[in-house]
Write an enzyme that holds these catalytic residues in place. Structure first.
Site, PDB file in Angstrom:
ATOM      1  N   CYS A 151       6.223   1.096  -1.545  1.00  0.00           N
ATOM      2  CA  CYS A 151       5.451   0.136  -0.749  1.00  0.00           C
ATOM      3  C   CYS A 151       3.952   0.410  -0.874  1.00  0.00           C
ATOM      4  O   CYS A 151       3.418   1.311  -0.222  1.00  0.00           O
ATOM      5  CB  CYS A 151       5.881   0.202   0.710  1.00  0.00           C
ATOM      6  N   CYS A 209       1.994  -0.106   2.373  1.00  0.00           N
ATOM      7  CA  CYS A 209       2.162   0.969   3.374  1.00  0.00           C
ATOM      8  C   CYS A 209       1.410   2.238   2.957  1.00  0.00           C
ATOM      9  O   CYS A 209       0.802   2.902   3.789  1.00  0.00           O
ATOM     10  CB  CYS A 209       3.635   1.342   3.535  1.00  0.00           C
ATOM     11  N   ASP A 210       1.487   2.606   1.686  1.00  0.00           N
ATOM     12  CA  ASP A 210       1.056   3.944   1.269  1.00  0.00           C
ATOM     13  C   ASP A 210      -0.193   3.980   0.379  1.00  0.00           C
ATOM     14  O   ASP A 210      -0.735   5.054   0.131  1.00  0.00           O
ATOM     15  CB  ASP A 210       2.207   4.639   0.512  1.00  0.00           C
TER      16      ASP A 210
END
Ligand code: FAD
Ligand code: NAP
Length: 312
Positions: free
Chosen positions: A133, A136-137
């Site tokens: 992701c 997200c990261d």
């Protein structure tokens, strides 16, 4: 705990939220269950450019808007990890970790999850440099050299997103041609931060105490073993359906996708399936919401049919 409703929608992605909107607007009692955050895969998408009415919108923002619409006619949203479904006459029993729901109809909208490569280092460095992701990261890797594995829409779109944060993004693909849509390919090839390694079979994610350091791959043309350095490795090698909870219903094809008719109904009366989880050609937000509208109307017709036959 056991709760009775007309319809249980499993999954609050774009498909499930649309089905909940249509069914509740037809005056049915609806519970929408999700084991994650409503919005589904849209929460993992930075910018969406192909959703009509919104020339460009952030995935989570579109999720918020859809949720407001989905719940405006009384559909309830509850946390729930669905672990099984059984049929009992005209009733469907939906089992969750926290109890059961008894419904006249169920809509399966559980979507898909990322496939894993299954190579050494992938599991070991998950959360320490291996990610599925970018949204997200990505921010953990500002100014670093990153690696993306895969050649489809996800790999290229998320790779492009990462170029806004990273020093460079190297895409490693197993063929010499991308699968991604032409517009994304054009953008990727025009982006100075994007590099490509073609015909490469990734064999291991390398790392140490501080997490990922790179990837070892085999050049499929020369047979040589090579290493490319990178701090974060984002893996986008396709998706698979999330159907474990209802594999017993006998509604899946050989790959695990749910088979439905034109009304989104499976061969089990009163069990519908929509969005990414069903067998279909194009897995997109627009097609998921189209399915959701059909199933939302489909459950109304189905339940009406049950009432009509009870009167006969
Ligand atoms: P999902 O969005 O996958 O939602 C399914 C929901 O079900 C999830 O919230 C999950 O938690 C829940 N769930 C699963 N199993 C259970 C269970 N057992 N119990 C309870 N809840 C459960 N499409 C576009 O149109 N435009 C784009 O720009 C775009 N970008 C994308 C970028 C990426 C990185 C990815 C991966 C996909 C992208 N897509 C895009 C595709 C799009 O996101 C999907 O087609 C769409 O989200 C499918 O919607 P859905 O409702 O079927 O399922
Ligand atoms: P995908 O389209 O299935 O692409 C997977 C990619 O990974 C392919 O390039 C494939 O290579 C490669 N791959 C598969 N297995 C591999 C392995 N074992 N080792 C190395 N590489 C491997 O999956 P996706 O890109 O995640 O997209 C999933 C769905 O979401 C698609 O329907 C897509 O259209 C949709 N989506 C849409 C958007 C958008 O509209 N903006 C964005 C993202 C995703 P080959 O090419 O050789 O098969």
């Amino acid at each position: 705990m056991s709760k009775e409703v007309d319809v249980v929608v499993i999954g609050a992605g774009p498909g499930g939220m649309t089905a909940a909107l249509y069914a509740s607007r037809s005056n049915l009692s609806v519970v929408m269950l999700d084991r994650g955050i409503y919005g589904g895969q849209m929460n993992n998408t930075a910018t969406i450019e192909n959703y009509p009415g919104f020339p460009s919108v952030m995935g989570p923002d579109l999720g918020e808007k859809m949720f407001a619409g989905a719940t405006q006619f009384g559909a309830e949203y509850e946390y729930g990890n669905v672990t099984g479904i059984e049929t009992d006459g005209d009733n469907k029993i939906v089992h969750t970790d926290d109890g059961d729901y008894i419904a006249k109809a169920v809509i399966l909208a559980t979507g898909s999850e990322y496939k894993k490569l299954g190579i050494p280092g992938e599991q070991e460095y998950a959360g320490r440099g291996v990610s599925y992701c970018a949204v997200c990261d990505g921010a953990f890797f500002k100014g670093q050299d990153l690696i993306v594995i895969g050649g489809g829409d996800s790999a290229i779109e998320e790779g492009l997103y990462l170029t806004q944060l990273a020093n460079s993004v190297t895409v490693i693909h197993r063929r010499d041609q991308l699968r991604a849509q032409p517009i994304m390919q054009k953008r990727a090839f025009a982006n100075d931060k994007m590099k490509f390694i073609w015909n490469a079979q990734v064999e291991e994610i390398l790392g140490g105490d501080d997490g990922v350091t790179g990837v070892r791959y085999k050049d499929k043309v020369t047979g040589e073993e090579k290493v490319v350095d990178g701090k974060g490795t984002f893996i986008y090698v396709g998706i698979k359906p999330m159907t474990d909870a209802f594999a017993n219903l006998g509604v899946l094809d050989e790959q695990g996708w749910v088979i439905v008719d034109d009304h989104m109904q499976t061969k089990v009366p009163g069990v519908f399936a929509i969005g990414d989880v069903r067998q279909k050609e194009l897995r997109q937000i627009t097609t998921a919401i189209g399915d959701g509208g059909l199933a939302g109307q489909g459950v109304f017709n189905y339940i009406q049919g049950l009432k009509d036959s009870a009167l006969k």
